[in-house]
Design a protein around this motif. Structure first.
Motif, PDB file in Angstrom:
ATOM      1  N   GLY A  93      10.854  -0.446 -33.617  1.00 46.46           N
ATOM      2  CA  GLY A  93      11.623   0.778 -33.401  1.00 46.46           C
ATOM      3  C   GLY A  93      12.557   1.061 -34.566  1.00 46.46           C
ATOM      4  O   GLY A  93      12.719   2.219 -34.978  1.00 46.46           O
ATOM      5  N   LEU A  94      13.148   0.020 -35.107  1.00 48.28           N
ATOM      6  CA  LEU A  94      14.004   0.175 -36.277  1.00 48.28           C
ATOM      7  C   LEU A  94      13.193   0.687 -37.474  1.00 48.28           C
ATOM      8  O   LEU A  94      13.641   1.561 -38.209  1.00 48.28           O
ATOM      9  CB  LEU A  94      14.681  -1.149 -36.631  1.00 48.28           C
ATOM     10  CG  LEU A  94      15.606  -1.117 -37.848  1.00 48.28           C
ATOM     11  CD1 LEU A  94      16.854  -0.301 -37.542  1.00 48.28           C
ATOM     12  CD2 LEU A  94      15.978  -2.523 -38.268  1.00 48.28           C
ATOM     13  N   THR A  95      11.982   0.163 -37.636  1.00 43.41           N
ATOM     14  CA  THR A  95      11.106   0.615 -38.714  1.00 43.41           C
ATOM     15  C   THR A  95      10.810   2.106 -38.556  1.00 43.41           C
ATOM     16  O   THR A  95      10.825   2.854 -39.539  1.00 43.41           O
ATOM     17  CB  THR A  95       9.796  -0.198 -38.727  1.00 43.41           C
ATOM     18  OG1 THR A  95      10.134  -1.574 -38.936  1.00 43.41           O
ATOM     19  CG2 THR A  95       8.860   0.265 -39.824  1.00 43.41           C
ATOM     20  N   ARG A  96      10.557   2.545 -37.322  1.00 43.26           N
ATOM     21  CA  ARG A  96      10.319   3.974 -37.078  1.00 43.26           C
ATOM     22  C   ARG A  96      11.560   4.796 -37.379  1.00 43.26           C
ATOM     23  O   ARG A  96      11.473   5.891 -37.946  1.00 43.26           O
ATOM     24  CB  ARG A  96       9.869   4.206 -35.642  1.00 43.26           C
ATOM     25  CG  ARG A  96       8.429   3.787 -35.412  1.00 43.26           C
ATOM     26  CD  ARG A  96       7.919   4.190 -34.056  1.00 43.26           C
ATOM     27  NE  ARG A  96       7.949   5.628 -33.861  1.00 43.26           N
ATOM     28  CZ  ARG A  96       7.860   6.220 -32.685  1.00 43.26           C
ATOM     29  NH1 ARG A  96       7.742   5.495 -31.586  1.00 43.26           N
ATOM     30  NH2 ARG A  96       7.887   7.530 -32.565  1.00 43.26           N
ATOM     31  N   LEU A  97      12.720   4.290 -37.005  1.00 42.73           N
ATOM     32  CA  LEU A  97      13.970   4.996 -37.297  1.00 42.73           C
ATOM     33  C   LEU A  97      14.149   5.140 -38.803  1.00 42.73           C
ATOM     34  O   LEU A  97      14.595   6.178 -39.294  1.00 42.73           O
ATOM     35  CB  LEU A  97      15.158   4.252 -36.686  1.00 42.73           C
ATOM     36  CG  LEU A  97      16.534   4.891 -36.898  1.00 42.73           C
ATOM     37  CD1 LEU A  97      16.643   6.206 -36.140  1.00 42.73           C
ATOM     38  CD2 LEU A  97      17.632   3.930 -36.451  1.00 42.73           C
ATOM     39  N   ALA A  98      13.772   4.109 -39.538  1.00 46.55           N
ATOM     40  CA  ALA A  98      13.932   4.120 -40.996  1.00 46.55           C
ATOM     41  C   ALA A  98      13.056   5.180 -41.665  1.00 46.55           C
ATOM     42  O   ALA A  98      13.319   5.562 -42.808  1.00 46.55           O
ATOM     43  CB  ALA A  98      13.609   2.738 -41.569  1.00 46.55           C
ATOM     44  N   SER A  99      12.041   5.663 -40.966  1.00 44.49           N
ATOM     45  CA  SER A  99      11.157   6.670 -41.562  1.00 44.49           C
ATOM     46  C   SER A  99      11.705   8.087 -41.412  1.00 44.49           C
ATOM     47  O   SER A  99      11.151   9.022 -41.965  1.00 44.49           O
ATOM     48  CB  SER A  99       9.760   6.585 -40.933  1.00 44.49           C
ATOM     49  OG  SER A  99       9.803   7.015 -39.584  1.00 44.49           O
ATOM     50  N   ARG A 100      12.801   8.238 -40.683  1.00 43.62           N
ATOM     51  CA  ARG A 100      13.374   9.566 -40.454  1.00 43.62           C
ATOM     52  C   ARG A 100      14.514   9.857 -41.420  1.00 43.62           C
ATOM     53  O   ARG A 100      15.087   8.953 -42.028  1.00 43.62           O
ATOM     54  CB  ARG A 100      13.866   9.684 -39.023  1.00 43.62           C
ATOM     55  CG  ARG A 100      12.696   9.807 -38.058  1.00 43.62           C
ATOM     56  CD  ARG A 100      13.181  10.056 -36.676  1.00 43.62           C
ATOM     57  NE  ARG A 100      13.301   8.740 -36.059  1.00 43.62           N
ATOM     58  CZ  ARG A 100      13.871   8.484 -34.916  1.00 43.62           C
ATOM     59  NH1 ARG A 100      14.430   9.423 -34.246  1.00 43.62           N
ATOM     60  NH2 ARG A 100      13.909   7.268 -34.441  1.00 43.62           N
TER      61      ARG A 100
END
Length: 160
Positions: A93-100
């Motif tokens: 989830g953190l990795t996905r957040l980092a893509s925003r």
């Protein structure tokens, strides 16, 4: 005068205790922050903290949302031990957040919500599944955010 101040603080603490007890929701970053404060001063909170079952029943697809990442981050920082698969999901989830976009023009980002930013940061430092590149991303976000805020403050005082 001292007696009046003591009564005032006593009233405020009593009000805060009742408010926290009535409004605690473990999925809220604000409640996580309150729990974390009680944890740090080694004091029992005036509310029932989330059970492992409640945390484990969280929909894993929500773990890319900054408020949810922050709430779980506070739990991790309070010593909560969660399963390997849950920790992996949190790190993903953190990795996905980092893509925003972290610094949108409307400031609708976790960076501009300090309670979320702290919860996510505490979670990153407490979760062994966080990838090194995501740790570097958060460090870069903090450094760039500091520079942006300093620049905005300078501009504000130039205008005023």
């Amino acid at each position: 005068m001292t007696d009046a101040v003591a009564k005032s603080f006593g009233y405020q603490l009593d009000f805060l205790t009742h408010y926290l007890g009535a409004n605690y929701n473990w999925e809220s970053p604000e409640s996580g922050f309150a729990r974390y404060l009680f944890y740090r001063v080694d004091s029992k909170p005036p509310f029932s903290v989330a059970t492992d079952a409640a945390i484990n029943s969280l929909e894993l697809r929500r773990l890319h949302q900054a408020p949810v990442l922050a709430a779980v981050g506070y739990e991790l920082a309070c010593g909560r031990v969660l399963g390997e698969s849950f920790l992996s999901a949190w790190a993903n989830g953190l990795t996905r957040l980092a893509s925003r976009e972290v610094f949108p023009s409307d400031r609708a980002s976790f960076f501009y919500r300090p309670v979320e930013l702290l919860g996510i940061s505490l979670g990153v430092s407490s979760c062994p599944k966080v990838r090194p590149e995501d740790l570097r991303w958060l460090q870069d976000v903090l450094a760039e955010g500091e520079q942006r805020l300093v620049h905005e403050i300078r501009l504000y005082f130039l205008v005023v």
